[in-house]
Design an enzyme around this catalytic site. Sequence first.
Site, PDB file in Angstrom:
ATOM      1  CG  HIS A   1      -0.315 -14.559 -24.886  1.00  0.00           C
ATOM      2  ND1 HIS A   1      -1.222 -13.611 -25.281  1.00  0.00           N
ATOM      3  CD2 HIS A   1      -0.808 -15.083 -23.721  1.00  0.00           C
ATOM      4  CE1 HIS A   1      -2.209 -13.537 -24.412  1.00  0.00           C
ATOM      5  NE2 HIS A   1      -1.980 -14.422 -23.455  1.00  0.00           N
TER       6      HIS A   1
ATOM      7  CE1 TYR B   1       4.187 -13.317 -30.668  1.00  0.00           C
ATOM      8  CE2 TYR B   1       2.558 -13.074 -28.937  1.00  0.00           C
ATOM      9  CZ  TYR B   1       2.871 -13.310 -30.257  1.00  0.00           C
ATOM     10  OH  TYR B   1       1.882 -13.551 -31.176  1.00  0.00           O
TER      11      TYR B   1
ATOM     12  N   GLY C   1       4.580  -9.440 -21.954  1.00  0.00           N
ATOM     13  CA  GLY C   1       5.456 -10.467 -21.397  1.00  0.00           C
ATOM     14  C   GLY C   1       4.759 -11.801 -21.295  1.00  0.00           C
TER      15      GLY C   1
END
Length: 372
Positions: A168, A170, A166
Site C-alpha cells: 500500500h 508504505y 510491505g
Amino acid sequence: MKTLFDKTTIGTMTLKNRLWRSATWENMADEKGHLTDRLRTVYRGLAQGGIGTIITGYAFVLEDEQPNPGMMGIYDDSFISEYKELTTEVQAEGANIVMQIVYGGSSTGFNIGERDIMGPSAVANPSRGVVPREMTRDDIVRVVEAFAQAARRCKAAGFDGVQIHGAHGYLLSQFLSPYFNRRKDEYGGEIHNRARIIYETLEAVRATVGLDYPVFIKMHCTDHWDSNGLSVEDSLQVALELQRRGITGIEFSGGNPDADNYPGKAPIRNKIIAEEKQSYFAIETAQIAEKLVVPVISVGGHRSPTKMKELLNTTSINYFAMSRTLLSEPDLPNRWQRGDFSRPRCVSCGKCWDAAGNICILDRKKNDSDDD
C-alpha cells in the site's frame, strides 16, 4: 470440500475459521498511539462477531515516524501492558489477534515539515507530493531494528503473531517498486536487491522472536501499474525467498494507492477493481499461491461466501481477509455461519474514513441522529 468455517492451524496458531480481518486504520488511538476505549470496543466487537483472526490497524515502529493520525504505536515498551489487556480480551472471545507493524515513509500527509521522512530514493510521492530523504545504510539498519523490537513487544504483549506491512505504498513496498526505488547500491536494481530490506527485516524479527512465533507479511501480488511497478513475477520471487527464510504466511493485496496520480501512463488498478467488483486481486494471488507452500491469505473486495468457497476449492488460496465489510458489519462471519448470505451492508462507498474516527457512514449517520 473445504469450507470457510474449517478449523485449521498455522504454526502455533489455531484458527476457528478461514476468515481474517485485514488491517484497517481506525483513527481512534490517542496522539501518542496508545489505546482508547473506542479502539478496545472495536476489537471486542470484531471478536464477538465471529472473525477467526484479527489483524490490527497498522502500528508505527518509531516514535518520530507516524504516517497518519490516530494510529496505534508500538515504538517503546510502555505499550506492552495495555496491549496485553487487549489481546487477553480478544482471545477470550475465541479469536486470534495479530499486530501489523509499519514504517510509513512518503505515503503521508501528516505533520509534513515537522519530521524527517525517509524513502528508498528522493522521488516525489505521486499522490502526496512528499519528497523523502534517501535512506543511508545506517537509516536502513535503524528501521530494520525498529521492526525487530516492535515484534518483540508484540510477542511480549500476547499477540498471536505479527505482520510486517510491505504493501500500500508504505516504505517497504516502495523499496519493491522500481518507480520509488532508483538506488544504485545493493538495495536497488533487480528484485532481490529491492527486497533486501524486507529480507533483513524478517531475519531481524526472527532473531528477536524466535523460529516458532508466527510472522506474516502483507505485500502486493502486483502493483497493477502498466509499467514501472512490482510485477506478479517479481512478487512471486520475493514470496519464494521469504518462504525460504521462514515467513509463516503471506497476505496478498494489490495495486498501489499512490499510483492514482502516477506520472506517465495511467495505472490500471482502479479499472480492475471497477470491473471485477469483488475478489479483485484473487487471480494474481492464485497464480502466486500455486507456487508456494506457506499459507496464502487473499484480500481485496471479498463479499460473497459462495465466491470465496469457490476460490478455496479451485485455487491454492487458504484464507480470506476483509476490511470495510467488517467495518460496517463486524458480525458478518456469525451471520454467514448461520446461513444468512444476504448482501453485506457495505457497498465500498469509501465514506467510512473520517477525521473523527473511521466508521461506516451508516453508523455515523445513526450516531448523529441519536445526538439530535
